[in-house]
Design a protein around this motif. Structure first.
Motif, mmCIF file in Angstrom:
data_model
loop_
_atom_site.group_PDB
_atom_site.id
_atom_site.type_symbol
_atom_site.label_atom_id
_atom_site.label_comp_id
_atom_site.label_asym_id
_atom_site.label_seq_id
_atom_site.Cartn_x
_atom_site.Cartn_y
_atom_site.Cartn_z
ATOM 1 N N ASP A 38 1.016 -87.346 -33.729
ATOM 2 C CA ASP A 38 0.837 -86.013 -33.717
ATOM 3 C C ASP A 38 -0.081 -85.435 -34.565
ATOM 4 O OD1 ASP A 38 0.803 -82.957 -33.320
ATOM 5 O OD2 ASP A 38 2.660 -83.069 -32.429
ATOM 6 N N LEU A 78 7.617 -87.245 -20.146
ATOM 7 C CA LEU A 78 8.933 -87.438 -19.967
ATOM 8 C C LEU A 78 9.620 -86.415 -20.352
ATOM 9 C CD1 LEU A 78 9.817 -91.326 -20.623
ATOM 10 C CD2 LEU A 78 9.793 -90.174 -18.532
ATOM 11 N N THR A 79 9.263 -85.695 -21.352
ATOM 12 C CA THR A 79 10.497 -84.647 -21.882
ATOM 13 C C THR A 79 9.567 -83.516 -21.914
ATOM 14 O OG1 THR A 79 11.460 -83.957 -23.872
ATOM 15 C CG2 THR A 79 9.891 -85.698 -24.129
ATOM 16 N N THR A 138 -3.138 -91.651 -26.985
ATOM 17 C CA THR A 138 -1.797 -92.296 -27.456
ATOM 18 C C THR A 138 -0.666 -92.295 -26.539
ATOM 19 O OG1 THR A 138 -0.907 -90.300 -28.524
ATOM 20 C CG2 THR A 138 -2.419 -91.908 -30.004
HETATM 21 C C1 LIG Z 1 2.917 -91.273 -28.910
HETATM 22 S S1 LIG Z 1 3.271 -89.905 -27.839
HETATM 23 C C2 LIG Z 1 1.676 -89.014 -27.730
HETATM 24 C C3 LIG Z 1 1.788 -87.637 -27.511
HETATM 25 C C4 LIG Z 1 0.325 -87.240 -27.435
HETATM 26 N N1 LIG Z 1 -0.550 -87.897 -26.366
HETATM 27 C C5 LIG Z 1 -0.504 -87.091 -28.522
HETATM 28 O O1 LIG Z 1 -1.380 -87.601 -28.705
HETATM 29 O O2 LIG Z 1 0.144 -86.246 -29.516
HETATM 30 C C6 LIG Z 1 3.722 -90.564 -26.395
HETATM 31 C C7 LIG Z 1 4.267 -89.542 -25.288
HETATM 32 O O3 LIG Z 1 4.208 -90.282 -24.000
HETATM 33 C C8 LIG Z 1 5.377 -89.501 -23.534
HETATM 34 N N2 LIG Z 1 5.961 -90.692 -22.587
HETATM 35 C C9 LIG Z 1 6.381 -91.967 -22.549
HETATM 36 N N3 LIG Z 1 6.628 -92.545 -21.521
HETATM 37 C C10 LIG Z 1 6.218 -91.798 -20.605
HETATM 38 C C11 LIG Z 1 6.101 -91.865 -19.134
HETATM 39 N N4 LIG Z 1 6.482 -93.033 -18.527
HETATM 40 N N5 LIG Z 1 5.616 -90.769 -18.527
HETATM 41 C C12 LIG Z 1 5.272 -89.488 -19.041
HETATM 42 N N6 LIG Z 1 5.015 -89.673 -20.328
HETATM 43 C C13 LIG Z 1 5.905 -90.566 -21.135
HETATM 44 C C14 LIG Z 1 6.560 -89.199 -24.656
HETATM 45 O O4 LIG Z 1 7.258 -88.629 -24.380
HETATM 46 C C15 LIG Z 1 5.514 -88.902 -25.634
HETATM 47 O O5 LIG Z 1 5.408 -87.561 -25.786
#
Ligand SMILES: C[S@@+](CC[C@H](N)C(=O)[O-])C[C@H]1O[C@@H](n2cnc3c(N)ncnc32)[C@H](O)[C@@H]1O
Length: 268
Positions: free
Chosen positions: A23, A72-73, A111
């Motif tokens: 983040d 997802l959350t 990411t």
């Molecule tokens: C590494 S974090 C990146 C968050 C944001 N893009 C950032 O750069 O701050 C990955 C995010 O992907 C979400 N995620 C993981 N698998 C997912 C899925 N199948 N569908 C939707 N979101 C997902 C996670 O909950 C998490 O918030």
């Protein structure tokens, strides 16, 4: 491979523990710059794996009306709503990107790809292709780094990305980002993958201009239908899978029906 199951519970827990080193606390500059360059504020924009969704907030504040962060959350969306209470709540999508069924003009990557189990990478490309409208674009940043088997993040190289994307997005490009945030400088690739549209053969007279410019090795300016512009000389005109293409001196390949205008030097 990570030993953890990267499901909603896993990500929920990471947010609950404040364990979110990905983040950056602000919109990523390459994505912010891209958004600033879009004129049509009604484009449907999806941000899968949006997390605290700084880019979605930025797009909203720029005046985009159809911005859909998805995760997802729902935990990180609380932060988004604290920062930007006026963000339309009905646009917050809590669920699995891989089960999502809707169509967008633009999908923004930040990411998300690197956070997924690498066994999902081909499915990611297929699902991106599914959720984009014809001529829609997946754009954003991918890390150019050595594979990390104990991710997330899992890392990857341009070579791997190219072979993953090319079958469904033949014109995919990866350019080194010039505007990464300092801690990521030199490690980010700007991904641009456009969903092909059915080929519309171009007019013969228009084609003659491409042929003449190629024969005379002219430096030309090419305006594309997506509003972008390219410059260079045409080194090849060819047909691949019944679609006419040109190759420029720097190796860029362009479908001829994506060209809105070709500017050739004036002679005589
Ligand atoms: C590494 S974090 C990146 C968050 C944001 N893009 C950032 O750069 O701050 C990955 C995010 O992907 C979400 N995620 C993981 N698998 C997912 C899925 N199948 N569908 C939707 N979101 C997902 C996670 O909950 C998490 O918030």
């Amino acid at each position: 491979m990570s030993s953890a199951t990267l499901d909603a519970r896993y990500w929920d827990q990471r947010y609950a523990e404040g364990n979110s080193p990905w983040d950056i606390g602000a919109p990523s500059t390459p994505l912010a710059t891209f958004l600033e360059g879009l004129a049509d504020k009604d484009l449907r924009i999806l941000l899968p794996g949006a997390g605290r969704a700084y880019e979605a907030e930025y797009a909203h504040r720029l005046g985009f009306t159809q911005v859909f962060p998805m995760d997802l959350t729902g935990a990180p969306f609380e932060d988004l709503l604290n920062r930007c209470p006026e963000f339309p709540k009905e646009h917050l999508l809590v669920g699995d990107f891989f089960a999502h069924d809707a169509e967008y003009d633009i999908v923004l990557e930040q990411t998300f790809f690197c956070a997924l189990d690498p066994s999902l990478r081909s499915t990611y490309v297929e699902q991106m292709h599914r959720v984009l409208k014809p001529a829609g674009q997946l754009v954003g940043v991918l890390f150019d780094s050595v594979p990390n088997p104990v991710g997330p993040p899992f890392g990857g190289s341009e070579e791997e990305y190219r072979s993953l994307f090319t079958p469904l997005f033949p014109g995919v490009s990866f350019a080194r980002c010039y505007n990464s945030i300092p801690p990521r400088a030199g490690r980010e690739l700007w991904l641009k993958a456009t969903k092909p549209t059915p080929y519309a053969p171009i007019d013969c007279n228009f084609y003659d201009h491409f042929e003449a410019a190629a024969t005379l090795k002219e430096m030309v300016t090419i305006q594309l239908r997506d509003g972008s512009e390219l410059q260079g000389s045409i080194v090849d005109l060819f047909v691949r899978e019944q679609i006419e293409w040109m190759r420029l001196s720097d190796g860029t390949e362009v479908r001829l029906d994506e060209v809105r205008d070709l500017h050739r030097p004036q002679h005589g």
